[in-house]
Each structure stands twice: as C-alpha cells, then as structure tokens.
Scaffold this motif. Structure first.
Motif, PDB file in Angstrom:
ATOM      1  N   GLN A   2       0.808  -1.213   0.000  1.00  0.00           N
ATOM      2  CA  GLN A   2       0.000   0.000   0.000  1.00  0.00           C
ATOM      3  C   GLN A   2       0.846   1.271   0.000  1.00  0.00           C
ATOM      4  OE1 GLN A   2      -2.553  -0.418   3.428  1.00  0.00           O
ATOM      5  NE2 GLN A   2      -4.155  -1.442   2.259  1.00  0.00           N
ATOM      6  N   ASP A   3       2.079   1.173   0.423  1.00  0.00           N
ATOM      7  CA  ASP A   3       2.908   2.364   0.582  1.00  0.00           C
ATOM      8  C   ASP A   3       3.305   2.973  -0.759  1.00  0.00           C
ATOM      9  OD1 ASP A   3       4.778   4.089   2.302  1.00  0.00           O
ATOM     10  OD2 ASP A   3       6.136   3.209   0.820  1.00  0.00           O
ATOM     11  N   ARG A   4       3.289   4.290  -0.842  1.00  0.00           N
ATOM     12  CA  ARG A   4       3.693   5.025  -2.041  1.00  0.00           C
ATOM     13  C   ARG A   4       4.844   5.975  -1.742  1.00  0.00           C
ATOM     14  NH1 ARG A   4       0.150   5.505  -6.524  1.00  0.00           N
ATOM     15  NH2 ARG A   4      -1.598   4.064  -6.352  1.00  0.00           N
ATOM     16  N   GLU A   5       5.552   5.760  -0.665  1.00  0.00           N
ATOM     17  CA  GLU A   5       6.596   6.715  -0.299  1.00  0.00           C
ATOM     18  C   GLU A   5       7.909   6.018   0.024  1.00  0.00           C
ATOM     19  OE1 GLU A   5       8.196  10.063  -0.323  1.00  0.00           O
ATOM     20  OE2 GLU A   5       6.033  10.253  -0.296  1.00  0.00           O
ATOM     21  N   VAL A   6       8.028   5.477   1.251  1.00  0.00           N
ATOM     22  CA  VAL A   6       9.328   5.014   1.712  1.00  0.00           C
ATOM     23  C   VAL A   6       9.806   3.747   1.010  1.00  0.00           C
ATOM     24  CG1 VAL A   6       9.066   6.097   3.965  1.00  0.00           C
ATOM     25  CG2 VAL A   6       8.315   3.750   3.663  1.00  0.00           C
ATOM     26  N   THR A   7       8.888   2.989   0.390  1.00  0.00           N
ATOM     27  CA  THR A   7       9.318   1.769  -0.300  1.00  0.00           C
ATOM     28  C   THR A   7       9.677   2.024  -1.758  1.00  0.00           C
ATOM     29  OG1 THR A   7       7.026   1.208  -0.894  1.00  0.00           O
ATOM     30  CG2 THR A   7       7.870   0.329   1.193  1.00  0.00           C
ATOM     31  N   SER A   8       9.548   3.253  -2.216  1.00  0.00           N
ATOM     32  CA  SER A   8       9.831   3.575  -3.621  1.00  0.00           C
ATOM     33  C   SER A   8      11.269   4.031  -3.795  1.00  0.00           C
ATOM     34  CB  SER A   8       8.885   4.677  -4.118  1.00  0.00           C
ATOM     35  OG  SER A   8       9.267   5.125  -5.405  1.00  0.00           O
ATOM     36  N   SER A   9      11.952   3.498  -4.821  1.00  0.00           N
ATOM     37  CA  SER A   9      13.321   3.925  -5.108  1.00  0.00           C
ATOM     38  C   SER A   9      13.358   5.325  -5.711  1.00  0.00           C
ATOM     39  CB  SER A   9      14.005   2.935  -6.056  1.00  0.00           C
ATOM     40  OG  SER A   9      13.311   2.857  -7.289  1.00  0.00           O
ATOM     41  N   LEU A  10      12.176   5.888  -6.011  1.00  0.00           N
ATOM     42  CA  LEU A  10      12.099   7.263  -6.501  1.00  0.00           C
ATOM     43  C   LEU A  10      12.085   8.275  -5.363  1.00  0.00           C
ATOM     44  CD1 LEU A  10       9.628   6.557  -9.365  1.00  0.00           C
ATOM     45  CD2 LEU A  10      11.743   7.816  -9.683  1.00  0.00           C
ATOM     46  N   THR A  11      11.962   7.804  -4.127  1.00  0.00           N
ATOM     47  CA  THR A  11      12.051   8.705  -2.989  1.00  0.00           C
ATOM     48  C   THR A  11      13.495   9.198  -2.861  1.00  0.00           C
ATOM     49  OG1 THR A  11      10.250   7.603  -1.815  1.00  0.00           O
ATOM     50  CG2 THR A  11      11.784   8.892  -0.490  1.00  0.00           C
ATOM     51  N   GLY A  12      13.664  10.492  -2.884  1.00  0.00           N
ATOM     52  CA  GLY A  12      15.001  11.066  -2.839  1.00  0.00           C
ATOM     53  C   GLY A  12      15.665  11.207  -4.193  1.00  0.00           C
TER      54      GLY A  12
END
Length: 270
Positions: free
Chosen positions: A200-210
């Motif tokens: 469900q996560d769309r933030e911390v599990t994405s390699s596009l964060t940062g």
C-alpha cells in the motif's frame, strides 16, 4: 489470539507503523540519488495497491514503514547473496502474493493479478529484523503437523522458514481459508500485515524517494507510459516530463514522483 495480538503490537512498535495520508512527504534524512539508483520499472507495474472504491473521497490512511529504505543495487553480504529466512506465498484465483525475508533485513514483495504487478525490495531496520527472526522460527512451524493442514482447493498458501546457518527448511501448505494453530497463525498474520503495508505504501518503499531528476532521464508512469525528463524548474522543485508514447507533456512536483511513477526505463525509445 491475545498472545498473537501482543506479538503483532511489538512488531508494529519496532517498525513504527504510523498513519499516513496521501500527501507527499519525503522521509527525513533520505539522501538524494540519481537515476542509476532508481529500480527498473516492471512490465505492467503499479506503484501500490489501488484504494478501494468505497474509500474514495475519504481521508484514506495507510501504514508508514518508518526506518525502512528501498533496497537498490547489490545486497551482497561479505561477497555472497543474503540467506533466505522465510517465504510466504498465497494464490487465490488469479491473484498471487509473495513476501520473502532474507538476512540483513532484505524484504522482497511481489503481487500480480490485481490489474497490474507490484515488485518492491526494501531493507527493514535492525530491531524489526530481530523480531521477525524470532517469530519465524523453525520450531514454531515444525510443531504443526502437515496432515492437519491439507485441504482440497485450487487456492493455496505456502509458508516456508529456513535456518540461515544450516539451510534446513520447514514448509507447510494449507488453504487460505483454513483456521491455523496459534503459532502458525501468528507467523501468518505478521507476514500478511507486513506485505500489506509494503504493497500500500507510495513513499518510503519507492526507489524514486530522494531521486534528483536530470534532463534526459526516463521514467515509467503508473499509466504504463514512458516519459523523459525535459526540464527542471524552480531549482529542482518541479519537473517537466514528455511522454514517449503520445504528444503529452506533464508537470510534477519532484517530491510527488514516487506517487505516480513505477521506476526507471533503461532501454532507449524506438
């Protein structure tokens, strides 16, 4: 069930699940990185499990996996692959879900048959890893006799745990609807909760964060179209992307890219 709830609460406290609305917030301390550290987009990939229709229009909340980070690039430990600890697989109809745990906190999640495909790899914080290793014990799973779990159904759940030192494994197969003994049910609930949170996560599990965009980078959107970064605006706060599939130009806040894009497109456009 009370003991199971206590264990789950302990794991939740260590991984620090917190409510998170769908407002983009880059985790504090996330280092910036270029396109080389963005994972390849899987074919037919999705960022996360869609919000159910009945939840549309509401302040839908999803768990946040604070302390985790995407696992991008090599995850070798002393020059070797991390040893597997546990594997949980569920097939119900055309939907398959799988979560695999490895030493060093590496977690892999794959889900398909939900209108797309979700593939995520991340690293859990050490405290959460310790709890998981204790709960996914060979003894707890092995004490459940396999003949108690057999069911005549095409749907199946497989739970496999392994001793990382010896490679010895214990596997149990059962129907997704079967009532499990308490020890096995505890393992099942922990893995299902963790898999759901990651999916469900769309933030911390994405390699596009940062991710720090550069002109010429190529990304794949959740709309399954390929895009190329054509302009960086406002010192990197906004990015302009041109579709490689149709004459469309779109604009996004850089911090919102993990919510709309699945990963990097490595091959050159036709």
């Amino acid at each position: 069930m009370q003991a199971c709830r206590i264990v789950l609460l302990a794991l939740v406290a260590l991984i620090r699940f917190e409510p998170l609305t769908l407002v983009a917030q880059t985790p504090e301390g996330t280092p910036g990185h270029d396109i080389s550290s963005v994972a390849d987009a899987p074919h037919g990939g999705m960022v996360a499990i869609p919000i159910p229709d009945e939840e549309s229009g509401k302040a839908f909340e999803i768990p946040e996996l604070a302390g985790t980070r995407p696992a991008v690039g090599s995850q070798l430990i002393n020059g070797r692959l991390p040893r597997p600890l546990a594997d949980y697989y569920v097939r119900v109809g055309k939907v398959t879900q799988r979560i695999s745990l490895f030493e060093g906190g590496l977690v892999s999640v794959r889900i398909s048959g939900i209108g797309g495909k979700i593939e995520k790899r991340l690293l859990l914080p050490p405290d959460a890893v310790k709890v998981l290793e204790e709960e996914m014990s060979l003894v707890r799973v092995a004490e459940v006799r396999d003949e108690l779990l057999k069911a005549n159904t095409p749907d199946v759940t497989i739970l496999r745990v392994r001793d990382p030192a010896t490679g010895f494994k214990v596997e149990r197969r059962f129907s997704p609807s079967v009532v499990l003994p308490p020890g096995l049910q505890r393992c099942r609930l922990i893995l299902e909760d963790l898999m759901r949170a990651i999916a469900q996560d769309r933030e911390v599990t994405s390699s596009l964060t940062g991710y720090v965009p550069r002109v010429g980078d190529r990304l794949v959107g959740e709309d399954r179209k390929s895009y190329e970064v054509t302009r960086i605006i406002r010192n990197g706060e906004l990015v302009e992307l041109r579709s490689l599939d149709d004459p469309t130009t779109r604009y996004f806040a850089t911090k919102d890219l993990p919510h709309h894009f699945v990963g990097a497109k490595r091959t050159a456009p036709n």
